[in-house]
Design a protein around this motif. Structure first.
Motif, PDB file in Angstrom:
ATOM      1  N   ILE A   1       0.155   8.527  -1.967  1.00 21.18           N
ATOM      2  CA  ILE A   1       0.535  10.025  -2.879  1.00 21.18           C
ATOM      3  C   ILE A   1       0.312  11.179  -2.889  1.00 21.18           C
ATOM      4  CG2 ILE A   1       1.911  10.992  -4.556  1.00 21.18           C
ATOM      5  CD1 ILE A   1       3.152   8.568  -5.575  1.00 21.18           C
ATOM      6  N   LYS A   2       0.448  12.286  -1.524  1.00 22.39           N
ATOM      7  CA  LYS A   2      -0.599  13.275  -1.834  1.00 22.39           C
ATOM      8  C   LYS A   2       0.616  14.292  -2.991  1.00 22.39           C
ATOM      9  CE  LYS A   2      -1.368  12.197   2.453  1.00 22.39           C
ATOM     10  NZ  LYS A   2      -1.873  12.507   4.009  1.00 22.39           N
ATOM     11  N   SER A   3      -1.105  15.364  -3.256  1.00 21.09           N
ATOM     12  CA  SER A   3      -0.649  16.067  -4.337  1.00 21.09           C
ATOM     13  C   SER A   3       0.711  15.970  -5.777  1.00 21.09           C
ATOM     14  CB  SER A   3       0.037  17.127  -3.344  1.00 21.09           C
ATOM     15  OG  SER A   3      -0.640  17.802  -2.327  1.00 21.09           O
ATOM     16  N   PRO A   4      -0.089  14.793  -6.376  1.00 21.32           N
ATOM     17  CA  PRO A   4       0.978  14.018  -7.508  1.00 21.32           C
ATOM     18  C   PRO A   4       1.392  15.264  -8.039  1.00 21.32           C
ATOM     19  CG  PRO A   4      -1.587  13.567  -7.215  1.00 21.32           C
ATOM     20  CD  PRO A   4      -1.003  14.218  -6.376  1.00 21.32           C
ATOM     21  N   SER A   5       3.157  15.218  -8.613  1.00 21.23           N
ATOM     22  CA  SER A   5       3.103  15.627  -9.133  1.00 21.23           C
ATOM     23  C   SER A   5       2.841  15.232 -11.102  1.00 21.23           C
ATOM     24  CB  SER A   5       4.948  15.636  -9.695  1.00 21.23           C
ATOM     25  OG  SER A   5       5.224  14.360 -10.020  1.00 21.23           O
TER      26      SER A   5
ATOM     27  N   LEU B   1      -2.107   3.651  -4.418  1.00 22.94           N
ATOM     28  CA  LEU B   1      -1.781   2.962  -4.594  1.00 22.94           C
ATOM     29  C   LEU B   1      -2.070   0.942  -4.328  1.00 22.94           C
ATOM     30  CD1 LEU B   1       0.956   4.149  -6.313  1.00 22.94           C
ATOM     31  CD2 LEU B   1      -1.093   3.946  -7.255  1.00 22.94           C
ATOM     32  N   VAL B   2      -2.290   0.265  -4.474  1.00 25.38           N
ATOM     33  CA  VAL B   2      -2.544  -1.070  -4.062  1.00 25.38           C
ATOM     34  C   VAL B   2      -1.987  -2.469  -4.829  1.00 25.38           C
ATOM     35  CG1 VAL B   2      -3.767  -2.553  -2.697  1.00 25.38           C
ATOM     36  CG2 VAL B   2      -4.657  -0.349  -2.805  1.00 25.38           C
TER      37      VAL B   2
ATOM     38  N   PHE C   1       0.762  -0.975   0.305  1.00 28.61           N
ATOM     39  CA  PHE C   1      -0.010   0.281  -0.140  1.00 28.61           C
ATOM     40  C   PHE C   1       0.708   0.980  -0.045  1.00 28.61           C
ATOM     41  CE2 PHE C   1      -2.460  -3.005   2.236  1.00 28.61           C
ATOM     42  CZ  PHE C   1      -3.775  -3.734   1.707  1.00 28.61           C
ATOM     43  N   ARG C   2       0.198   2.502  -0.745  1.00 27.80           N
ATOM     44  CA  ARG C   2       1.206   3.899  -0.909  1.00 27.80           C
ATOM     45  C   ARG C   2       0.350   4.843  -0.960  1.00 27.80           C
ATOM     46  NH1 ARG C   2       6.374   4.627  -0.027  1.00 27.80           N
ATOM     47  NH2 ARG C   2       7.575   2.788  -0.154  1.00 27.80           N
TER      48      ARG C   2
ATOM     49  N   THR D   1       4.360  12.407 -12.182  1.00 26.77           N
ATOM     50  CA  THR D   1       3.815  11.024 -11.709  1.00 26.77           C
ATOM     51  C   THR D   1       2.181  10.333 -12.999  1.00 26.77           C
ATOM     52  OG1 THR D   1       5.038  11.278  -9.338  1.00 26.77           O
ATOM     53  CG2 THR D   1       3.416   9.539  -9.555  1.00 26.77           C
TER      54      THR D   1
END
Lengths: 98, 98, 98, 98, 98, 98
Positions: F6-10, F37-38, F3-4, F13
């Motif tokens: 990502i906040k405010s992805p660029s 993401l899983v 699991f991840r 990305t």
């Protein structure tokens, strides 16, 4: 190496096998009584195909998984007693070869 | 690394091999007495192909699995004693290289 | 990571390599004395390619397996002493990098 | 997860990377001083790409192996000190995320 | 071998399954109450497909991952009690076969 | 299962994700606040997709690696609190299912 025998296979099972067999299919899959399945390394499957071909009353087909790497599945088709005899012969030869 | 020798291969076995050999096949597969099979890592198979090519009376072919990753299968074709001699030579060289 | 050196490679071995090398092949494979092979992870192979390119008297090529996942094989071509020197340099750098 | 930095990459190394980068390549690979390489699971590489993009003075590219399953290789391009700083930032964030 | 049952599947989940099912899909996926999922080796999935087909009130479909090697996923579709009965039958037969 | 978040992805990305999402993409990726993401087995990802779809305020997409075998990556898109809530729901259901 994995072994399975399916007796009186259902039509759906035959359809899954047909879709995965190479075009040059000489087996009349619709009329078989039993299906023997053998899964293993490519090198062993070629050896096993040769053993099965020399058995009586069965035909052998190469069954593709979707991208099965170096693992291959062989189908051995015929009446129940012939398939069982071929499967026993294969298991015997594999033991001898060790 | 895995090794197998098939003596007097059946026609079905030859068909499976033919379908998996690259187009540029210089081996007259129909007339061979014996088939040596060697399966292993790509780097070792290239080394083994070179050892086998330098042996007497055999030819070497690259046999594809369906998407076999970094594992490759080599077929070594010829009369039984030549194939057996080439297989022994390969096993010897692989031991030396360790 | 695996390493092998093939001295005076046979024509068949060169053919197997040629079929697996990318189109943009700047190596005159027919005239090489020796072939160094290195197999490993993609990330390490890119690093090794850079080390080999900076060595003297060898050229480097990417050799494809059939669907070799994240494993890649590099071929390093040249005269025997240059290939041996490049291979030693690679093994040295890989140890330093640990 | 694996990390490597290549300083003053050779032209051959750049060519190997160019052939494996997706068409939409916004990096002027010819003028970079250093290349950072990171290899790992797809999920982690997407996370790492985001970390690297937010670092100063580097650009990030997705580098394909031949059929690399769920493993992906990222290239991080820029001058040596920027690449080193981005690589340290990635290693730091990966530790924090555990 | 892995087993899961999804009751009242969402439309998105049905869409993911539809995109991964082979063209010859005889299941009216929109009206099913429950989906049974079984993931395992190709040889076992063919055996399981046969067991499920012989169960009452369910249909069986082959679901592709993207390049799933020798692992295959089967979907078993029907009303909730039929899917649960078929899944129990499969788990029973798999134990017997050991 | 990995699991991840990502906040405010660029933007880079988002570009990597867009290139790997299937054509039928109903997510307005440009306006999302956070990406969950899983990564896991195909059978579990289908189960997880169903759990996430039933959560509030998020959309779910299937993200392809290059040939990711039976491993699949799911992206869960929405505002930060909705993505975090959906990820917690998934982790809870996965524990219950054991």
């Amino acid at each position: 190496m994995d072994f399975r025998i399916i007796k009186s296979p259902s039509n759906s099972t035959k359809d899954i096998l047909k879709r995965r067999m190479s075009g040059i299919c000489k087996t009349e899959l619709d009329s078989v009584d039993a299906i023997g399945l053998v899964q293993g390394k490519l090198i062993d499957m070629i050896y096993v195909a040769d053993v099965a071909e020399k058995a009586v009353g069965v035909t052998v087909e190469d069954i593709r998984g979707t991208c099965p790497q170096h693992m291959v599945l062989l189908g051995i088709f015929g009446d129940t007693s012939s398939v069982e005899a071929a499967m026993k012969e294969i298991q015997l030869k594999m033991k001898e070869g060790k």
